[in-house]
Design a protein around this motif. Structure first.
Motif, PDB file in Angstrom:
ATOM      1  N   PHE A  75      31.042  44.045  42.423  1.00 33.65           N
ATOM      2  CA  PHE A  75      30.565  45.159  41.592  1.00 33.65           C
ATOM      3  C   PHE A  75      30.380  46.399  42.460  1.00 33.65           C
ATOM      4  O   PHE A  75      30.777  47.508  42.073  1.00 33.65           O
ATOM      5  CB  PHE A  75      29.249  44.766  40.928  1.00 33.65           C
ATOM      6  N   GLU A  76      29.781  46.220  43.632  1.00 32.29           N
ATOM      7  CA  GLU A  76      29.528  47.352  44.525  1.00 32.29           C
ATOM      8  C   GLU A  76      30.830  47.915  45.081  1.00 32.29           C
ATOM      9  O   GLU A  76      31.023  49.145  45.128  1.00 32.29           O
ATOM     10  CB  GLU A  76      28.605  46.931  45.667  1.00 32.29           C
ATOM     11  N   PHE A  77      31.724  47.027  45.507  1.00 33.15           N
ATOM     12  CA  PHE A  77      32.999  47.494  46.044  1.00 33.15           C
ATOM     13  C   PHE A  77      33.758  48.339  45.027  1.00 33.15           C
ATOM     14  O   PHE A  77      34.386  49.345  45.370  1.00 33.15           O
ATOM     15  CB  PHE A  77      33.868  46.292  46.465  1.00 33.15           C
ATOM     16  N   ALA A  78      33.711  47.934  43.756  1.00 34.53           N
ATOM     17  CA  ALA A  78      34.424  48.668  42.716  1.00 34.53           C
ATOM     18  C   ALA A  78      33.877  50.081  42.545  1.00 34.53           C
ATOM     19  O   ALA A  78      34.592  50.985  42.100  1.00 34.53           O
ATOM     20  CB  ALA A  78      34.345  47.911  41.399  1.00 34.53           C
ATOM     21  N   ALA A  79      32.592  50.268  42.899  1.00 38.05           N
ATOM     22  CA  ALA A  79      31.951  51.567  42.700  1.00 38.05           C
ATOM     23  C   ALA A  79      32.005  52.454  43.943  1.00 38.05           C
ATOM     24  O   ALA A  79      31.694  53.646  43.865  1.00 38.05           O
ATOM     25  CB  ALA A  79      30.494  51.366  42.283  1.00 38.05           C
ATOM     26  N   ILE A  80      32.391  51.893  45.080  1.00 33.58           N
ATOM     27  CA  ILE A  80      32.382  52.660  46.334  1.00 33.58           C
ATOM     28  C   ILE A  80      33.605  53.581  46.407  1.00 33.58           C
ATOM     29  O   ILE A  80      34.741  53.142  46.208  1.00 33.58           O
ATOM     30  CB  ILE A  80      32.375  51.713  47.551  1.00 33.58           C
ATOM     31  N   PHE A  81      33.346  54.838  46.690  1.00 27.75           N
ATOM     32  CA  PHE A  81      34.437  55.789  46.935  1.00 27.75           C
ATOM     33  C   PHE A  81      34.591  55.971  48.441  1.00 27.75           C
ATOM     34  O   PHE A  81      33.644  56.345  49.135  1.00 27.75           O
ATOM     35  CB  PHE A  81      34.153  57.134  46.273  1.00 27.75           C
ATOM     36  N   ILE A  82      35.770  55.692  48.933  1.00 30.14           N
ATOM     37  CA  ILE A  82      36.059  55.855  50.359  1.00 30.14           C
ATOM     38  C   ILE A  82      36.823  57.156  50.544  1.00 30.14           C
ATOM     39  O   ILE A  82      37.932  57.320  50.018  1.00 30.14           O
ATOM     40  CB  ILE A  82      36.904  54.679  50.894  1.00 30.14           C
ATOM     41  N   PRO A  83      36.244  58.125  51.274  1.00 25.34           N
ATOM     42  CA  PRO A  83      36.955  59.388  51.525  1.00 25.34           C
ATOM     43  C   PRO A  83      38.284  59.138  52.234  1.00 25.34           C
ATOM     44  O   PRO A  83      38.447  58.144  52.947  1.00 25.34           O
ATOM     45  CB  PRO A  83      35.981  60.162  52.426  1.00 25.34           C
ATOM     46  N   ALA A  84      39.229  60.029  52.041  1.00 23.25           N
ATOM     47  CA  ALA A  84      40.568  59.861  52.611  1.00 23.25           C
ATOM     48  C   ALA A  84      40.530  59.655  54.125  1.00 23.25           C
ATOM     49  O   ALA A  84      41.293  58.860  54.679  1.00 23.25           O
ATOM     50  CB  ALA A  84      41.429  61.079  52.251  1.00 23.25           C
ATOM     51  N   ALA A  85      39.621  60.372  54.801  1.00 20.25           N
ATOM     52  CA  ALA A  85      39.549  60.263  56.258  1.00 20.25           C
ATOM     53  C   ALA A  85      39.121  58.871  56.719  1.00 20.25           C
ATOM     54  O   ALA A  85      39.423  58.462  57.845  1.00 20.25           O
ATOM     55  CB  ALA A  85      38.573  61.300  56.810  1.00 20.25           C
ATOM     56  N   ASP A  86      38.413  58.141  55.846  1.00 16.91           N
ATOM     57  CA  ASP A  86      37.919  56.813  56.226  1.00 16.91           C
ATOM     58  C   ASP A  86      38.831  55.676  55.779  1.00 16.91           C
ATOM     59  O   ASP A  86      38.629  54.523  56.178  1.00 16.91           O
ATOM     60  CB  ASP A  86      36.534  56.575  55.614  1.00 16.91           C
ATOM     61  N   GLY A  91      40.799  50.158  55.509  1.00 17.44           N
ATOM     62  CA  GLY A  91      41.940  49.333  55.131  1.00 17.44           C
ATOM     63  C   GLY A  91      41.805  48.909  53.677  1.00 17.44           C
ATOM     64  O   GLY A  91      41.425  49.691  52.811  1.00 17.44           O
ATOM     65  N   ARG A  92      42.048  47.639  53.423  1.00 11.87           N
ATOM     66  CA  ARG A  92      41.986  47.127  52.048  1.00 11.87           C
ATOM     67  C   ARG A  92      40.528  46.949  51.625  1.00 11.87           C
ATOM     68  O   ARG A  92      39.762  46.251  52.298  1.00 11.87           O
ATOM     69  CB  ARG A  92      42.723  45.790  51.970  1.00 11.87           C
ATOM     70  N   LYS A  93      40.159  47.603  50.529  1.00  8.75           N
ATOM     71  CA  LYS A  93      38.766  47.545  50.042  1.00  8.75           C
ATOM     72  C   LYS A  93      38.603  46.315  49.151  1.00  8.75           C
ATOM     73  O   LYS A  93      38.752  46.366  47.938  1.00  8.75           O
ATOM     74  CB  LYS A  93      38.415  48.819  49.281  1.00  8.75           C
ATOM     75  N   GLU A  94      38.270  45.206  49.795  1.00 11.49           N
ATOM     76  CA  GLU A  94      38.150  43.937  49.069  1.00 11.49           C
ATOM     77  C   GLU A  94      37.071  43.080  49.719  1.00 11.49           C
ATOM     78  O   GLU A  94      37.020  42.938  50.949  1.00 11.49           O
ATOM     79  CB  GLU A  94      39.484  43.190  49.097  1.00 11.49           C
ATOM     80  N   PHE A  95      36.193  42.495  48.899  1.00 10.89           N
ATOM     81  CA  PHE A  95      35.117  41.666  49.441  1.00 10.89           C
ATOM     82  C   PHE A  95      35.659  40.323  49.908  1.00 10.89           C
ATOM     83  O   PHE A  95      36.433  39.671  49.200  1.00 10.89           O
ATOM     84  CB  PHE A  95      34.026  41.443  48.399  1.00 10.89           C
TER      85      PHE A  95
END
Length: 339
Positions: A75-86, A91-95
């Motif tokens: 749930f948290e990962f789905a809501a996290i916005f990762i800025p382009a620089a990061d 890498g892959r945003k997956e728990f």
């Protein structure tokens, strides 16, 4: 994301956890024979009773706790916005539940569930064992081993065919409430009978029976005592199961959310950029200690401090916070990745 959205997720987990806990109790009681419970009581074999009436692995509840933890992280990962620089760092945003910290948390939580349940069963057994001969007011109340066995595992309901009204599954203090309530009803002492009427979880439908006993200064009839005390125990058990479900759902889901951010740090995000803020529902139900925490901000990995306790997130018990700070909590953390 706001407080209501997170709590909606948590609340959806609670009914399943409550049912899983109650099912563990019913399974344990159904497997135990009354004759064996009576025999162990006659021998004062506390360890034997604990082994017989242990709630076991509580496999379904443990699995639901695991699912809530994973659900919170996803749930948290789905809501996290990762800025382009990061994004190259993350890498892959997956728990990943297979990482050791996640696996360790699930294992420790499962062990804690089982050890707490085992300790509560022992406390309930001790409460009943100690009730077989007690002085209440000016009267000695004696319970036979058969009566004590029924007090432990309950009496068969004519409606469902299942045992109800026992104290197995209650924590020690609540088991003692039932023991004390039964003694008050059997005492025939108007003062003690009135004390029973002050119990908030009693079934008020039986108050007239108790009032007649008060007026006559006589004990409540034995059959009525078992009915009244059994119903009182059932209400306490329902309340206890609700607290267990709410507490475990909140802690597990919130721990998963925290772990999602820890995983990002492990992938290379600077920990000092991850800030979390304590949020309450800001209504009249918020306890004073939590109202004082509202708006407090700390860096990921640090603990919030309030009410004399430390908590990594609302519902967290890993740093020693008790039920007075975690039970029925409706607070959440809001996480932010600072630029």
């Amino acid at each position: 994301m706001n407080v209501a959205e997170v709590l909606q997720q948590v609340e959806s987990l609670e009914p399943g956890m409550q049912k899983a806990y109650l099912d563990s109790i019913r399974s344990t009681i159904s497997a135990a024979t009354l004759a064996e419970v009576e025999r162990l009581l006659s021998q004062n074999d506390e360890d034997g009773l604990v082994a017989l009436l242990s709630l076991g692995a509580m496999a379904l509840l443990a699995e639901l706790v695991r699912s809530a933890y994973i659900g919170g992280a996803r749930f948290e990962f789905a809501a996290i916005f990762i800025p382009a620089a990061d994004r190259p760092i993350v890498g892959r945003k997956e728990f990943d539940v297979a990482l050791q910290p996640a696996a360790n948390w699930i294992q420790q939580q499962t062990q804690s569930l089982r050890s707490t349940a085992s300790a509560e069963v022992r406390e309930a057994i001790r409460a009943v064992m100690g009730s077989r001969r007690v002085i209440v007011g000016a009267k000695e109340i004696v319970r036979t081993d058969r009566q004590a066995a029924l007090d432990l595992v309950g009496r068969v309901s004519s409606q469902t065919g299942q045992r109800v009204g026992g104290v197995v599954g209650l924590p020690g203090n609540m088991a003692q409430y039932v023991v004390n309530a039964r003694s008050q009803l059997l005492s025939g002492d108007p003062v003690l009978l009135k004390q029973y009427l002050g119990r908030s979880k009693r079934d008020r439908r039986y108050d007239k029976i108790v009032q007649r006993a008060i007026d006559a200064a006589k004990p409540v009839a034995q059959a009525d005592v078992e009915k009244i005390a059994g119903r009182y125990s059932e209400r306490l058990l329902k309340y206890h199961a609700e607290v267990i479900a709410q507490t475990n759902a909140h802690e597990s889901f919130s721990a998963g959310r925290e772990r999602a951010w820890e995983q990002l740090v492990e992938q290379g995000i600077d920990r000092n950029r991850v800030e979390k803020e304590w949020r309450t529902r800001r209504d009249e139900k918020v306890r004073k200690s939590h109202a004082e925490l509202n708006g407090q901000r700390v860096i990921l990995g640090q603990a919030f401090s309030g009410g004399g306790a430390l908590l990594k997130f609302p519902g967290d018990m890993s740093l020693g916070a008790g039920y007075d700070m975690t039970a029925n909590c409706r607070c959440i953390c809001i996480y932010q990745l600072k630029r």
